[in-house]
Design a protein around this motif. Structure first.
Motif, PDB file in Angstrom:
ATOM      1  N   SER A 113      16.654  23.993 -20.599  1.00 33.27           N
ATOM      2  CA  SER A 113      17.213  24.348 -21.900  1.00 33.27           C
ATOM      3  C   SER A 113      16.211  25.070 -22.787  1.00 33.27           C
ATOM      4  O   SER A 113      16.558  25.993 -23.511  1.00 33.27           O
ATOM      5  N   SER A 114      14.926  24.670 -22.729  1.00 32.53           N
ATOM      6  CA  SER A 114      13.918  25.325 -23.567  1.00 32.53           C
ATOM      7  C   SER A 114      13.700  26.759 -23.121  1.00 32.53           C
ATOM      8  O   SER A 114      13.686  27.692 -23.931  1.00 32.53           O
ATOM      9  N   ASP A 115      13.535  26.956 -21.792  1.00 28.93           N
ATOM     10  CA  ASP A 115      13.369  28.311 -21.278  1.00 28.93           C
ATOM     11  C   ASP A 115      14.591  29.160 -21.594  1.00 28.93           C
ATOM     12  O   ASP A 115      14.478  30.331 -21.949  1.00 28.93           O
ATOM     13  N   ASP A 116      15.785  28.565 -21.472  1.00 24.73           N
ATOM     14  CA  ASP A 116      17.010  29.311 -21.735  1.00 24.73           C
ATOM     15  C   ASP A 116      17.040  29.832 -23.159  1.00 24.73           C
ATOM     16  O   ASP A 116      17.429  30.974 -23.415  1.00 24.73           O
ATOM     17  N   THR A 117      16.670  28.996 -24.116  1.00 25.78           N
ATOM     18  CA  THR A 117      16.680  29.415 -25.519  1.00 25.78           C
ATOM     19  C   THR A 117      15.688  30.545 -25.748  1.00 25.78           C
ATOM     20  O   THR A 117      15.985  31.513 -26.455  1.00 25.78           O
ATOM     21  N   LEU A 118      14.512  30.441 -25.161  1.00 29.13           N
ATOM     22  CA  LEU A 118      13.511  31.494 -25.321  1.00 29.13           C
ATOM     23  C   LEU A 118      13.990  32.799 -24.678  1.00 29.13           C
ATOM     24  O   LEU A 118      13.843  33.882 -25.260  1.00 29.13           O
ATOM     25  N   ILE A 119      14.597  32.705 -23.494  1.00 29.82           N
ATOM     26  CA  ILE A 119      15.121  33.899 -22.835  1.00 29.82           C
ATOM     27  C   ILE A 119      16.209  34.541 -23.685  1.00 29.82           C
ATOM     28  O   ILE A 119      16.292  35.767 -23.807  1.00 29.82           O
ATOM     29  N   LEU A 120      17.065  33.703 -24.289  1.00 30.28           N
ATOM     30  CA  LEU A 120      18.109  34.230 -25.167  1.00 30.28           C
ATOM     31  C   LEU A 120      17.506  35.020 -26.324  1.00 30.28           C
ATOM     32  O   LEU A 120      17.999  36.092 -26.690  1.00 30.28           O
ATOM     33  N   LEU A 121      16.457  34.484 -26.925  1.00 31.20           N
ATOM     34  CA  LEU A 121      15.803  35.197 -28.019  1.00 31.20           C
ATOM     35  C   LEU A 121      15.276  36.542 -27.546  1.00 31.20           C
ATOM     36  O   LEU A 121      15.409  37.559 -28.238  1.00 31.20           O
ATOM     37  N   PHE A 122      14.683  36.556 -26.349  1.00 30.16           N
ATOM     38  CA  PHE A 122      14.191  37.821 -25.807  1.00 30.16           C
ATOM     39  C   PHE A 122      15.335  38.803 -25.570  1.00 30.16           C
ATOM     40  O   PHE A 122      15.209  40.005 -25.831  1.00 30.16           O
ATOM     41  N   LEU A 123      16.474  38.303 -25.047  1.00 31.05           N
ATOM     42  CA  LEU A 123      17.624  39.169 -24.821  1.00 31.05           C
ATOM     43  C   LEU A 123      18.158  39.744 -26.124  1.00 31.05           C
ATOM     44  O   LEU A 123      18.491  40.930 -26.215  1.00 31.05           O
ATOM     45  N   CYS A 124      18.261  38.889 -27.146  1.00 32.80           N
ATOM     46  CA  CYS A 124      18.795  39.347 -28.433  1.00 32.80           C
ATOM     47  C   CYS A 124      17.881  40.377 -29.088  1.00 32.80           C
ATOM     48  O   CYS A 124      18.335  41.173 -29.917  1.00 32.80           O
ATOM     49  N   CYS A 125      16.615  40.350 -28.737  1.00 36.17           N
ATOM     50  CA  CYS A 125      15.654  41.311 -29.304  1.00 36.17           C
ATOM     51  C   CYS A 125      15.255  42.350 -28.256  1.00 36.17           C
ATOM     52  O   CYS A 125      14.118  42.833 -28.244  1.00 36.17           O
ATOM     53  N   HIS A 126      16.196  42.684 -27.388  1.00 32.20           N
ATOM     54  CA  HIS A 126      15.940  43.670 -26.330  1.00 32.20           C
ATOM     55  C   HIS A 126      15.573  45.011 -26.964  1.00 32.20           C
ATOM     56  O   HIS A 126      16.144  45.417 -27.983  1.00 32.20           O
ATOM     57  N   PRO A 127      14.606  45.718 -26.377  1.00 28.73           N
ATOM     58  CA  PRO A 127      14.155  46.990 -26.970  1.00 28.73           C
ATOM     59  C   PRO A 127      15.234  48.067 -27.033  1.00 28.73           C
ATOM     60  O   PRO A 127      15.073  49.042 -27.771  1.00 28.73           O
ATOM     61  N   SER A 128      16.332  47.912 -26.302  1.00 24.99           N
ATOM     62  CA  SER A 128      17.401  48.907 -26.366  1.00 24.99           C
ATOM     63  C   SER A 128      18.215  48.796 -27.653  1.00 24.99           C
ATOM     64  O   SER A 128      18.996  49.693 -27.964  1.00 24.99           O
ATOM     65  N   LEU A 129      18.021  47.728 -28.415  1.00 23.98           N
ATOM     66  CA  LEU A 129      18.812  47.484 -29.617  1.00 23.98           C
ATOM     67  C   LEU A 129      18.069  47.931 -30.867  1.00 23.98           C
ATOM     68  O   LEU A 129      16.840  47.849 -30.945  1.00 23.98           O
ATOM     69  N   SER A 130      18.829  48.350 -31.864  1.00 24.57           N
ATOM     70  CA  SER A 130      18.250  48.644 -33.175  1.00 24.57           C
ATOM     71  C   SER A 130      17.884  47.330 -33.865  1.00 24.57           C
ATOM     72  O   SER A 130      18.354  46.255 -33.466  1.00 24.57           O
ATOM     73  N   ALA A 131      17.075  47.421 -34.916  1.00 29.60           N
ATOM     74  CA  ALA A 131      16.688  46.211 -35.642  1.00 29.60           C
ATOM     75  C   ALA A 131      17.905  45.498 -36.208  1.00 29.60           C
ATOM     76  O   ALA A 131      18.009  44.260 -36.154  1.00 29.60           O
TER      77      ALA A 131
ATOM     78  N   ALA B 274       8.614  41.244 -31.093  1.00 27.55           N
ATOM     79  CA  ALA B 274       9.909  41.690 -31.610  1.00 27.55           C
ATOM     80  C   ALA B 274      10.721  40.510 -32.127  1.00 27.55           C
ATOM     81  O   ALA B 274      11.379  40.611 -33.168  1.00 27.55           O
ATOM     82  N   VAL B 275      10.679  39.385 -31.413  1.00 25.37           N
ATOM     83  CA  VAL B 275      11.398  38.185 -31.852  1.00 25.37           C
ATOM     84  C   VAL B 275      10.888  37.724 -33.213  1.00 25.37           C
ATOM     85  O   VAL B 275      11.670  37.436 -34.127  1.00 25.37           O
ATOM     86  N   LEU B 276       9.570  37.652 -33.356  1.00 23.70           N
ATOM     87  CA  LEU B 276       8.996  37.198 -34.620  1.00 23.70           C
ATOM     88  C   LEU B 276       9.331  38.170 -35.753  1.00 23.70           C
ATOM     89  O   LEU B 276       9.601  37.752 -36.890  1.00 23.70           O
ATOM     90  N   LYS B 277       9.316  39.462 -35.439  1.00 21.75           N
ATOM     91  CA  LYS B 277       9.658  40.456 -36.461  1.00 21.75           C
ATOM     92  C   LYS B 277      11.098  40.288 -36.922  1.00 21.75           C
ATOM     93  O   LYS B 277      11.393  40.346 -38.124  1.00 21.75           O
ATOM     94  N   VAL B 278      12.020  40.070 -35.974  1.00 23.92           N
ATOM     95  CA  VAL B 278      13.431  39.887 -36.328  1.00 23.92           C
ATOM     96  C   VAL B 278      13.614  38.645 -37.189  1.00 23.92           C
ATOM     97  O   VAL B 278      14.332  38.661 -38.200  1.00 23.92           O
ATOM     98  N   ILE B 279      12.956  37.558 -36.818  1.00 23.82           N
ATOM     99  CA  ILE B 279      13.062  36.318 -37.602  1.00 23.82           C
ATOM    100  C   ILE B 279      12.529  36.536 -39.012  1.00 23.82           C
ATOM    101  O   ILE B 279      13.127  36.078 -39.997  1.00 23.82           O
ATOM    102  N   TYR B 280      11.422  37.259 -39.118  1.00 24.22           N
ATOM    103  CA  TYR B 280      10.843  37.513 -40.443  1.00 24.22           C
ATOM    104  C   TYR B 280      11.745  38.427 -41.273  1.00 24.22           C
ATOM    105  O   TYR B 280      11.878  38.252 -42.488  1.00 24.22           O
ATOM    106  N   LEU B 281      12.391  39.398 -40.619  1.00 20.66           N
ATOM    107  CA  LEU B 281      13.338  40.265 -41.332  1.00 20.66           C
ATOM    108  C   LEU B 281      14.525  39.453 -41.872  1.00 20.66           C
ATOM    109  O   LEU B 281      14.989  39.678 -42.997  1.00 20.66           O
ATOM    110  N   ILE B 282      15.005  38.522 -41.060  1.00 15.07           N
ATOM    111  CA  ILE B 282      16.092  37.653 -41.513  1.00 15.07           C
ATOM    112  C   ILE B 282      15.655  36.859 -42.728  1.00 15.07           C
ATOM    113  O   ILE B 282      16.367  36.770 -43.740  1.00 15.07           O
TER     114      ILE B 282
END
Length: 409
Positions: A105-123, A183-191
């Motif tokens: 479950s921990s790895d899954d959550t981290l992988i999800l964060l990486f997917l949501c912040c995929h470089p193909s996506l805009s901020a 990228a994950v940390l940047k997105v969280i900080y933007l939020i």
């Protein structure tokens, strides 16, 4: 279970459930829809029927069955139907007490964060998808938070999920973990920042967004307890958010930090933030979030504005400038120098950065210029700069504050 407690539980479980489905089946976009339907079912059934012994297992079971339904309905060919049929779970796969999915479950959550912040996506898409998939917010909630129509946010999230699918990203930890974590940390900080100081709309701050930023940072901190920059980001947000109760007056008007009633600051957040950054800094290496947290700690620990150690803040900003070519950092350094050494040196530094196209049109550049001109005894120049700053911000509280400063002069 109270409504608030149920909501907190569902938001905590949402990324774990989605991760379990995507790991097992793939189909990130469809799995996310299935999880949202499972969360909705839980919110409707649990208050009257009681919470199941294993809420996570219940949600995974319901979402898995809904996912197979969605996949079947999307496929016309019998071959796809046959493949999907094989994915139906036995009824006892996730019986109460089962611990099979908890192993990852921990790895899954981290992988999800990486997917949501995929470089193909805009901020903007990264933010929306993170709030939906990991934050557990509905599309309507995200749309309200960012003051856009729900239909607009729906399209944004749909495009984001499609982009992740098209990219061929696999549900596994990426090879560029360090870069993706940035990228994950940047997105969280933007939020968090959008909640703490809203760029548009009638309110200075939107507490639900800043709170969600802190909650997401806590998730990453739990997953990566030894990462100093994760600790630094959480500390920075706690130390910044601690001032929230004193930032606005009775009518929602902006109160600058120098004029805030510091007795209103949230002491528990300050203590936690100071402890985090005090523990992280000696371990090294030092990164931008840690330095910003250290600066915030200097502000928060000063009993009064006059007792702020501006020389220490200048020194910290100068280290930060070596690490980050960020025009906002340079602008904050200008303010710190002016407070430590007087408006003259501050204005001299400001002249060196005002040509930077990344900041040339930003209202904050003109607000700083106005403040320093006012400090230096140039009310005419200060008034013009305050008025210019007011025309360049889309935040109504900031416009009122800047126009008010101009009117005083």
């Amino acid at each position: 279970m109270s409504g608030a407690a149920l909501e907190d539980l569902l938001r905590e479980l949402a990324p774990q459930v989605l991760g379990a489905l995507v790991r097992r089946y793939g189909h990130f976009d469809t799995a996310e829809d299935a999880v949202q339907e499972a969360l909705l079912a839980a919110s409707q059934q649990w208050p009257s029927e009681g919470r199941p012994d294993n809420p996570r297992a219940w949600l995974i079971t319901v979402a898995s069955r809904r996912l197979t339904d969605l996949l079947r309905s999307e496929q016309a060919r019998q071959r796809r139907e046959d493949t999907v049929a094989q994915w139906v779970l036995p009824d006892d796969w996730l019986a109460p007490g089962a611990d099979k999915p908890a192993e990852s479950s921990s790895d899954d959550t981290l992988i999800l964060l990486f997917l949501c912040c995929h470089p193909s996506l805009s901020a903007a898409s990264q933010i929306a998808l993170t709030l939906r998939a990991v934050g557990g917010l509905t599309t309507a909630e995200i749309a309200r938070a960012f003051l856009v129509p729900e239909a607009t946010m729906t399209r944004r999230i749909t495009r984001a999920k499609q982009s992740v699918k098209t990219s061929g990203a696999r549900f596994s930890l990426p090879s560029d973990q360090a870069e993706r974590l940035d990228a994950v940390l940047k997105v969280i900080y933007l939020i968090f920042n959008e909640g703490y100081s809203s760029t548009t709309g009638p309110s200075l701050q939107r507490v639900e967004l800043s709170a969600e930023g802190i909650r997401l940072a806590r998730i990453v901190r739990k997953l990566l307890p030894d990462d100093n920059e994760v600790a630094g980001l959480l500390a920075l947000m706690l130390l910044t958010d601690a001032r929230r109760p004193a930032r606005t007056g009775p009518g929602g008007e902006l109160i600058p930090m120098a004029d805030q009633d510091r007795s209103l600051w949230i002491r528990s957040s300050i203590d936690e933030g100071v402890d985090l950054i005090t523990e992280a800094l000696p371990r090294g290496p030092i990164g931008p979030y840690q330095l910003q947290a250290a600066i915030a700690a200097v502000h928060d620990e000063a009993p009064t504005a006059d007792e702020t150690d501006w020389n220490q803040i200048v020194a910290l900003y100068e280290v930060l400038l070596h690490l980050s070519d960020n025009p906002m950092v340079a602008l904050n350094h200008v303010v710190a120098v002016a407070m430590a050494r007087g408006p003259g040196p501050g204005l001299a530094l400001l002249a060196k950065i005002e040509g930077d196209e990344r900041i040339a049109a930003d209202h904050r550049l003109f607000a700083v210029q106005a403040h320093l001109l006012e400090m230096s005894g140039d009310p005419v120049g200060a008034r013009a700069a305050y008025e210019e700053a007011a025309t360049r911000t889309t935040s109504l509280p900031q416009q009122r504050y800047l126009n008010g400063r101009a009117a005083r002069l």
